[in-house]
Design a protein around this motif. Structure first.
Motif, PDB file in Angstrom:
ATOM      1  N   ALA A   1       0.838  -1.208   0.000  1.00  0.00           N
ATOM      2  CA  ALA A   1       0.000   0.000   0.000  1.00  0.00           C
ATOM      3  C   ALA A   1       0.869   1.252   0.000  1.00  0.00           C
ATOM      4  O   ALA A   1       0.600   2.214  -0.729  1.00  0.00           O
ATOM      5  CB  ALA A   1      -0.926  -0.009   1.214  1.00  0.00           C
ATOM      6  N   ARG A   2       1.915   1.251   0.794  1.00  0.00           N
ATOM      7  CA  ARG A   2       2.814   2.412   0.828  1.00  0.00           C
ATOM      8  C   ARG A   2       3.549   2.567  -0.504  1.00  0.00           C
ATOM      9  O   ARG A   2       3.742   3.677  -0.981  1.00  0.00           O
ATOM     10  CB  ARG A   2       3.810   2.273   1.972  1.00  0.00           C
ATOM     11  CG  ARG A   2       4.747   3.451   2.109  1.00  0.00           C
ATOM     12  CD  ARG A   2       5.556   3.348   3.393  1.00  0.00           C
ATOM     13  NE  ARG A   2       6.638   4.280   3.415  1.00  0.00           N
ATOM     14  CZ  ARG A   2       6.555   5.535   3.833  1.00  0.00           C
ATOM     15  NH1 ARG A   2       5.404   5.990   4.253  1.00  0.00           N
ATOM     16  NH2 ARG A   2       7.599   6.320   3.811  1.00  0.00           N
ATOM     17  N   ALA A   3       3.952   1.457  -1.113  1.00  0.00           N
ATOM     18  CA  ALA A   3       4.630   1.515  -2.407  1.00  0.00           C
ATOM     19  C   ALA A   3       3.720   2.112  -3.470  1.00  0.00           C
ATOM     20  O   ALA A   3       4.158   2.932  -4.286  1.00  0.00           O
ATOM     21  CB  ALA A   3       5.095   0.121  -2.818  1.00  0.00           C
ATOM     22  N   ARG A   4       2.424   1.726  -3.465  1.00  0.00           N
ATOM     23  CA  ARG A   4       1.474   2.302  -4.426  1.00  0.00           C
ATOM     24  C   ARG A   4       1.303   3.795  -4.186  1.00  0.00           C
ATOM     25  O   ARG A   4       1.267   4.589  -5.128  1.00  0.00           O
ATOM     26  CB  ARG A   4       0.123   1.599  -4.329  1.00  0.00           C
ATOM     27  CG  ARG A   4       0.082   0.264  -5.029  1.00  0.00           C
ATOM     28  CD  ARG A   4      -1.342  -0.269  -5.153  1.00  0.00           C
ATOM     29  NE  ARG A   4      -2.034  -0.346  -3.870  1.00  0.00           N
ATOM     30  CZ  ARG A   4      -1.976  -1.381  -3.046  1.00  0.00           C
ATOM     31  NH1 ARG A   4      -1.253  -2.436  -3.361  1.00  0.00           N
ATOM     32  NH2 ARG A   4      -2.643  -1.366  -1.915  1.00  0.00           N
ATOM     33  N   ALA A   5       1.201   4.204  -2.921  1.00  0.00           N
ATOM     34  CA  ALA A   5       1.040   5.620  -2.603  1.00  0.00           C
ATOM     35  C   ALA A   5       2.267   6.419  -3.025  1.00  0.00           C
ATOM     36  O   ALA A   5       2.145   7.517  -3.586  1.00  0.00           O
ATOM     37  CB  ALA A   5       0.772   5.795  -1.109  1.00  0.00           C
ATOM     38  N   LEU A   6       3.450   5.888  -2.780  1.00  0.00           N
ATOM     39  CA  LEU A   6       4.670   6.581  -3.185  1.00  0.00           C
ATOM     40  C   LEU A   6       4.780   6.680  -4.706  1.00  0.00           C
ATOM     41  O   LEU A   6       5.198   7.708  -5.245  1.00  0.00           O
ATOM     42  CB  LEU A   6       5.902   5.881  -2.605  1.00  0.00           C
ATOM     43  CG  LEU A   6       6.074   6.008  -1.093  1.00  0.00           C
ATOM     44  CD1 LEU A   6       7.211   5.116  -0.615  1.00  0.00           C
ATOM     45  CD2 LEU A   6       6.312   7.439  -0.694  1.00  0.00           C
ATOM     46  N   ALA A   7       4.391   5.619  -5.401  1.00  0.00           N
ATOM     47  CA  ALA A   7       4.430   5.639  -6.870  1.00  0.00           C
ATOM     48  C   ALA A   7       3.440   6.661  -7.415  1.00  0.00           C
ATOM     49  O   ALA A   7       3.746   7.392  -8.367  1.00  0.00           O
ATOM     50  CB  ALA A   7       4.141   4.253  -7.430  1.00  0.00           C
ATOM     51  N   ALA A   8       2.243   6.732  -6.829  1.00  0.00           N
ATOM     52  CA  ALA A   8       1.252   7.714  -7.277  1.00  0.00           C
ATOM     53  C   ALA A   8       1.745   9.126  -7.008  1.00  0.00           C
ATOM     54  O   ALA A   8       1.577  10.019  -7.850  1.00  0.00           O
ATOM     55  CB  ALA A   8      -0.077   7.474  -6.572  1.00  0.00           C
ATOM     56  N   GLN A   9       2.364   9.340  -5.862  1.00  0.00           N
ATOM     57  CA  GLN A   9       2.884  10.671  -5.532  1.00  0.00           C
ATOM     58  C   GLN A   9       4.006  11.057  -6.501  1.00  0.00           C
ATOM     59  O   GLN A   9       4.055  12.185  -6.975  1.00  0.00           O
ATOM     60  CB  GLN A   9       3.406  10.696  -4.098  1.00  0.00           C
ATOM     61  CG  GLN A   9       4.015  12.012  -3.705  1.00  0.00           C
ATOM     62  CD  GLN A   9       4.657  11.955  -2.334  1.00  0.00           C
ATOM     63  OE1 GLN A   9       4.845  10.881  -1.768  1.00  0.00           O
ATOM     64  NE2 GLN A   9       4.999  13.093  -1.805  1.00  0.00           N
ATOM     65  N   GLU A  10       4.878  10.118  -6.807  1.00  0.00           N
ATOM     66  CA  GLU A  10       5.994  10.410  -7.707  1.00  0.00           C
ATOM     67  C   GLU A  10       5.496  10.688  -9.130  1.00  0.00           C
ATOM     68  O   GLU A  10       5.961  11.612  -9.788  1.00  0.00           O
ATOM     69  CB  GLU A  10       6.970   9.235  -7.716  1.00  0.00           C
ATOM     70  CG  GLU A  10       8.211   9.485  -8.544  1.00  0.00           C
ATOM     71  CD  GLU A  10       9.187   8.329  -8.455  1.00  0.00           C
ATOM     72  OE1 GLU A  10       9.930   8.143  -9.427  1.00  0.00           O
ATOM     73  OE2 GLU A  10       9.191   7.619  -7.437  1.00  0.00           O
TER      74      GLU A  10
END
Length: 95
Positions: free
Chosen positions: A53-62
Motif C-alpha cells: 500500500a505504501r509503495a502504491r502511494a509513493l508511486a502515485a505521488q511520484e
C-alpha cells in the motif's frame, strides 16, 4: 526509486548506516558525529522493505509530480445515501 542501506564504520564513532539508491554507495562517507571519512563495510545492500500500500502511494505521488491527472468534466452531483439508523436509538425514551 528503490533505496538500499549501506554500512560504514567510523574509526572513532563506530558503525552507521546510509540509505541511498542502488549502486550509488561511496567508498567512504563522512561521519555524522565527527565528519571524518568512514570506509564502507562491504555488506550486501539491504533493500528497504515497503508495504504494498505504501509503495502504491509513493508511486502515485511520484508520478503526479510530472504527470498530473487532468479532469475533463465536472463529476456528477449525487447525494450519498443516508447511513443506516443507529440501533441504539430505538432504546432511548420517547417524549
Amino acid at each position: 526509486m528503490t533505496l538500499a542501506t549501506y554500512a560504514y564504520r567510523c574509526p572513532d564513532c563506530g558503525p552507521f548506516e546510509v540509505r541511498r539508491s542502488f549502486g550509488t554507495a561511496e567508498p567512504a562517507e563522512p561521519c555524522a558525529g565527527c565528519g571524518e571519512p568512514a570506509p564502507r563495510r562491504f555488506t550486501p545492500p539491504l533493500p528497504a522493505r515497503t508495504s504494498p500500500a505504501r509503495a502504491r502511494a509513493l508511486a502515485a505521488q511520484e508520478s503526479s509530480a510530472h504527470e498530473p491527472r487532468v479532469v475533463g468534466e465536472v463529476p456528477p452531483a449525487g447525494r450519498r445515501p443516508a447511513p443506516p439508523p443507529d440501533p441504539r436509538w430505538a432504546t432511548l425514551p420517547r417524549p
